[in-house]
Design a protein around this motif. Structure first.
Motif, short mmCIF file in Angstrom:
data_model
loop_
_atom_site.label_atom_id
_atom_site.label_comp_id
_atom_site.label_asym_id
_atom_site.label_seq_id
_atom_site.Cartn_x
_atom_site.Cartn_y
_atom_site.Cartn_z
N LEU A 82 -4.56 0.93 -9.31
CA LEU A 82 -5.03 -0.44 -9.11
C LEU A 82 -4.34 -1.10 -7.92
O LEU A 82 -4.93 -1.98 -7.27
CB LEU A 82 -4.80 -1.26 -10.37
N ALA A 83 -3.10 -0.69 -7.63
CA ALA A 83 -2.41 -1.24 -6.47
C ALA A 83 -3.04 -0.74 -5.17
O ALA A 83 -2.98 -1.41 -4.14
CB ALA A 83 -0.93 -0.86 -6.51
N ARG A 84 -3.66 0.43 -5.24
CA ARG A 84 -4.27 1.01 -4.06
C ARG A 84 -5.64 0.40 -3.77
O ARG A 84 -6.02 0.17 -2.63
CB ARG A 84 -4.40 2.52 -4.24
N ASP A 85 -6.40 0.13 -4.83
CA ASP A 85 -7.74 -0.44 -4.69
C ASP A 85 -7.96 -1.48 -5.77
O ASP A 85 -7.41 -1.36 -6.88
CB ASP A 85 -8.81 0.65 -4.82
N PRO A 86 -8.78 -2.51 -5.54
CA PRO A 86 -9.06 -3.52 -6.56
C PRO A 86 -9.83 -2.90 -7.72
O PRO A 86 -10.48 -1.86 -7.57
CB PRO A 86 -9.90 -4.57 -5.82
N PRO A 87 -9.80 -3.55 -8.91
CA PRO A 87 -10.45 -2.99 -10.11
C PRO A 87 -11.92 -2.67 -9.94
O PRO A 87 -12.41 -1.71 -10.52
CB PRO A 87 -10.22 -4.09 -11.16
N TYR A 88 -12.65 -3.50 -9.16
CA TYR A 88 -14.09 -3.24 -9.03
C TYR A 88 -14.38 -2.00 -8.18
O TYR A 88 -15.48 -1.46 -8.19
CB TYR A 88 -14.82 -4.46 -8.45
N MET A 89 -13.37 -1.52 -7.42
CA MET A 89 -13.53 -0.29 -6.64
C MET A 89 -12.86 0.90 -7.31
O MET A 89 -13.26 2.04 -7.09
CB MET A 89 -12.92 -0.49 -5.23
N GLN A 90 -11.87 0.63 -8.12
CA GLN A 90 -11.09 1.69 -8.75
C GLN A 90 -11.13 1.49 -10.26
O GLN A 90 -10.39 0.69 -10.81
CB GLN A 90 -9.64 1.63 -8.25
N PRO A 91 -12.01 2.20 -10.97
CA PRO A 91 -12.14 1.96 -12.41
C PRO A 91 -10.87 2.32 -13.17
O PRO A 91 -10.13 3.23 -12.78
CB PRO A 91 -13.30 2.89 -12.81
N ILE A 92 -10.65 1.59 -14.24
CA ILE A 92 -9.53 1.93 -15.13
C ILE A 92 -10.00 3.03 -16.06
O ILE A 92 -11.02 2.89 -16.75
CB ILE A 92 -9.09 0.69 -15.93
N TYR A 93 -9.28 4.13 -16.08
CA TYR A 93 -9.67 5.27 -16.90
C TYR A 93 -9.04 5.20 -18.29
O TYR A 93 -7.95 4.64 -18.47
CB TYR A 93 -9.24 6.58 -16.25
N GLN A 94 -9.74 5.79 -19.24
CA GLN A 94 -9.17 5.95 -20.57
C GLN A 94 -8.31 7.20 -20.62
O GLN A 94 -8.52 8.14 -19.84
CB GLN A 94 -10.28 6.04 -21.62
#
Length: 329
Positions: A82-94
């Motif tokens: 998330l520090a590398r890309d914003p949440p809308y570009m980098q999904p949070i994985y389970q």
């Protein structure tokens, strides 16, 4: 200088995760190469001959060195991405089928635990009111109390499961919820068609209905235990049973309102609508707000109000039934 234990976990995990940033993408967090490497390095650094100490309250909830590494790496990898890309570009994985929750006092999903406790207390409150306000001679009282006891058991298992996710606590949560849902189906026709009456035909139907429900639940547990631990089937089975009882109570609500012309007679239908809206949260699976509140926990919160409301209906219905019985006497 020796780092404090939580600092040591985090620093070693962060170093391992950063070394793998940008190498690969995967569909699930626990399949990410940087996560696997993070866990591997963390175990090598913390779980050897001189293991990093684990706090007492974590050890009491059976957190060990490997699980500490797994938990720490989930958050290090997620935070790094998330520090590398914003949440809308980098999904949070389970990870392992769950979102990376922030634990609290060792609880893996703290708000699911808290909201499960609220449901437990709602059932406890309802049981106490049934005991104090409905006479023991009332035939349906025992069925209503059993509904409460099944609720207490299922929400106890839910609290245990969301506190620590093990194979055993997961099974108890699923089997407890299944038993509660099945009992809801069991006692619905007993009230709606008054199978509690001392009538030979109704008593025969009640025995057959009891045997059928016990057989269906036993088959459900045996299938999951011995054949296949199938999440999709389990969800489908519970939804199907829930839909049947919801339809029955909605039909009963409509007929009772026409018969009595009392507002409370409509409550079952309204409660069913509330439950259906709350269930829709399960379809809106999203990463937890503040790392703690997800759709599943909100679903648990959404069932507290209807539970209290339902006991109020049972009390109203019992009082109406008792009053009608006295007038006929």
């Amino acid at each position: 200088m020796r780092l404090r234990s939580h600092q040591r976990w985090h620093l070693i995990a962060l170093t391992a995760a950063c070394s793998f940033v940008g190498l690969s993408q995967a569909s699930l967090g626990d399949r990410l190469p940087e996560f696997k490497e993070c866990v591997k390095v963390c175990k090598e650094a913390n779980c050897g001959d001189n293991p990093t100490p684990i706090s007492l309250h974590h050890r009491l909830l059976l957190w060990d060195c490997p699980s500490e590494c797994d938990y720490t790496c989930q958050h290090v990898v997620t935070d790094t991405r998330l520090a590398r890309d914003p949440p809308y570009m980098q999904p949070i994985y389970q990870f392992h089928g769950k979102w990376p929750f922030y634990r609290f006092l060792g609880m893996q999903e703290p708000f699911s635990v808290i909201f499960s406790l609220f449901n437990y207390l709602a059932h406890d409150y309802g049981i106490s009111r049934l005991r104090s306000e409905v006479p023991a001679s009332y035939a349906l009282r025992k069925y209503y109390l059993l509904f409460g006891y099944f609720g207490l058991a299922s929400w106890t298992f839910s609290m245990l499961f969301h506190t620590r996710d093990f194979a055993f606590t997961e099974k108890m949560d699923y089997f407890g919820a299944g038993a509660s849902v099945m009992y809801g189906l069991y006692y619905a026709p007993i009230r709606i068609f008054r199978l509690d009456k001392r009538d030979p035909v109704k008593q025969s139907v009640l025995r057959a209905w009891t045997l059928l429900c016990l057989s269906l639940y036993s088959a459900h547990v045996l299938y999951l235990s011995l054949w296949s631990w199938d999440y999709t089937y389990n969800m489908a089975a519970n939804v199907a049973v829930g839909i049947v009882q919801n339809l029955m109570w909605s039909w009963f609500s409509y007929n009772q309102y026409k018969k009595l012309n009392r507002t409370w007679a409509m409550w079952p239908g309204l409660i069913v609508a509330w439950i259906i809206m709350a269930m829709s949260l399960e379809l809106l699976d999203f990463p937890p707000w503040w790392g703690m509140v997800d759709a599943h926990s909100l679903w648990h919160l959404g069932t507290v109000g209807p539970t209290i409301w339902w006991y109020n209906f049972l009390l109203k219905d019992a009082h109406e039934d008792l009053q009608g019985t006295r007038l006929k006497a």
